[in-house]
Scaffold this motif. Structure first.
Motif, PDB file in Angstrom:
ATOM      1  N   ILE A 165      -5.757   4.889   0.692  1.00  0.00           N
ATOM      2  CA  ILE A 165      -5.854   3.934  -0.303  1.00  0.00           C
ATOM      3  C   ILE A 165      -5.296   2.739   0.628  1.00  0.00           C
ATOM      4  O   ILE A 165      -4.159   3.247   2.033  1.00  0.00           O
ATOM      5  CB  ILE A 165      -4.919   4.102  -1.444  1.00  0.00           C
ATOM      6  N   GLU A 166      -5.863   1.596  -0.252  1.00  0.00           N
ATOM      7  CA  GLU A 166      -5.089   0.102   0.984  1.00  0.00           C
ATOM      8  C   GLU A 166      -3.339  -0.080  -0.385  1.00  0.00           C
ATOM      9  O   GLU A 166      -4.120   0.052  -1.774  1.00  0.00           O
ATOM     10  CB  GLU A 166      -6.073  -0.684   0.200  1.00  0.00           C
ATOM     11  N   ALA A 167      -3.021  -0.214   0.480  1.00  0.00           N
ATOM     12  CA  ALA A 167      -1.906  -0.706  -0.266  1.00  0.00           C
ATOM     13  C   ALA A 167      -0.981  -1.501   0.225  1.00  0.00           C
ATOM     14  O   ALA A 167      -1.494  -2.789   1.435  1.00  0.00           O
ATOM     15  CB  ALA A 167      -0.167   0.565   0.599  1.00  0.00           C
ATOM     16  N   LEU A 168      -0.735  -2.467  -0.993  1.00  0.00           N
ATOM     17  CA  LEU A 168       0.066  -4.211  -0.832  1.00  0.00           C
ATOM     18  C   LEU A 168       1.315  -3.777   0.574  1.00  0.00           C
ATOM     19  O   LEU A 168       2.187  -2.829  -0.328  1.00  0.00           O
ATOM     20  CB  LEU A 168       0.316  -4.938  -1.785  1.00  0.00           C
ATOM     21  N   ILE A 225       1.143   5.764   7.726  1.00  0.00           N
ATOM     22  CA  ILE A 225       1.499   4.655   7.665  1.00  0.00           C
ATOM     23  C   ILE A 225       0.839   4.305   9.489  1.00  0.00           C
ATOM     24  O   ILE A 225       1.927   4.418   9.707  1.00  0.00           O
ATOM     25  CB  ILE A 225       1.827   4.225   6.891  1.00  0.00           C
ATOM     26  N   LEU A 226      -0.435   3.890   9.437  1.00  0.00           N
ATOM     27  CA  LEU A 226      -0.152   3.583  11.305  1.00  0.00           C
ATOM     28  C   LEU A 226       0.379   4.210  11.960  1.00  0.00           C
ATOM     29  O   LEU A 226       0.918   4.380  13.058  1.00  0.00           O
ATOM     30  CB  LEU A 226       0.707   2.375  11.570  1.00  0.00           C
ATOM     31  N   VAL A 260      -0.989  -9.056   2.481  1.00  0.00           N
ATOM     32  CA  VAL A 260      -0.934  -8.321   3.713  1.00  0.00           C
ATOM     33  C   VAL A 260      -0.969  -6.884   3.083  1.00  0.00           C
ATOM     34  O   VAL A 260       0.087  -6.123   2.047  1.00  0.00           O
ATOM     35  CB  VAL A 260       0.445  -8.202   4.094  1.00  0.00           C
ATOM     36  N   MET A 261      -2.648  -6.126   3.291  1.00  0.00           N
ATOM     37  CA  MET A 261      -2.916  -4.882   2.739  1.00  0.00           C
ATOM     38  C   MET A 261      -2.797  -4.077   3.754  1.00  0.00           C
ATOM     39  O   MET A 261      -3.469  -4.976   5.496  1.00  0.00           O
ATOM     40  CB  MET A 261      -3.704  -5.078   2.354  1.00  0.00           C
TER      41      MET A 261
END
Length: 99
Positions: free
Chosen positions: A34-37, A85-86, A4-5
Motif C-alpha cells: 500500500i501507499e502509506a503516509l 519498507i524500503l 510524504v508517501m
C-alpha cells in the motif's frame, strides 16, 4: 510542507509460519503493498480496518491513543504485523483505524 508517501508491504505473520510449516502454499500468504503516509510525529503504525480484515491480522485488545489533534480515541490493536519498507522488514503492533 507536503505529504510524504511511501510504499510498504504488510504481511500476515501467521500465514508465513503456516507456509514454512507446509500447511499452506507460499502463494497463499496474505500480503498487500500500500501507499502509506509517513508521519514523523507518529510513534505507532496505524492501518485501516478493511486492510486488517483482508489480511486476517490478529487483533488483540484495545488501547487509548492520542491523535495529532490532541483528542483521545480507543482503538483495536493488531499484533505482530510484518512490515517491509524500503527493503527492510520488522514486526510491530498497529492500531486499527475505522474505515
Amino acid at each position: 510542507m507536503g505529504k510524504v508517501m511511501t510504499a510498504i508491504t504488510i504481511t500476515n505473520p501467521t500465514d508465513v509460519d503456516n507456509a514454512i510449516a507446509g500447511l499452506i502454499a507460499p502463494s497463499a500468504v496474505r500480503r498487500e503493498t500500500i501507499e502509506a503516509l509517513v508521519d514523523t510525529g507518529a510513534t505507532t503504525l496505524a492501518l485501516p480496518a478493511d486492510l486488517v480484515a483482508r489480511l486476517g491480522l490478529r487483533v488483540d485488545g484495545t488501547r487509548i491513543v492520542r491523535l495529532a489533534d490532541g483528542s483521545r480515541m480507543t482503538l483495536p490493536r493488531a499484533i505482530g504485523v510484518q512490515v517491509e519498507i524500503l527493503g527492510r522488514d520488522t514486526a510491530c503492533d498497529a492500531f486499527v483505524l475505522p474505515v
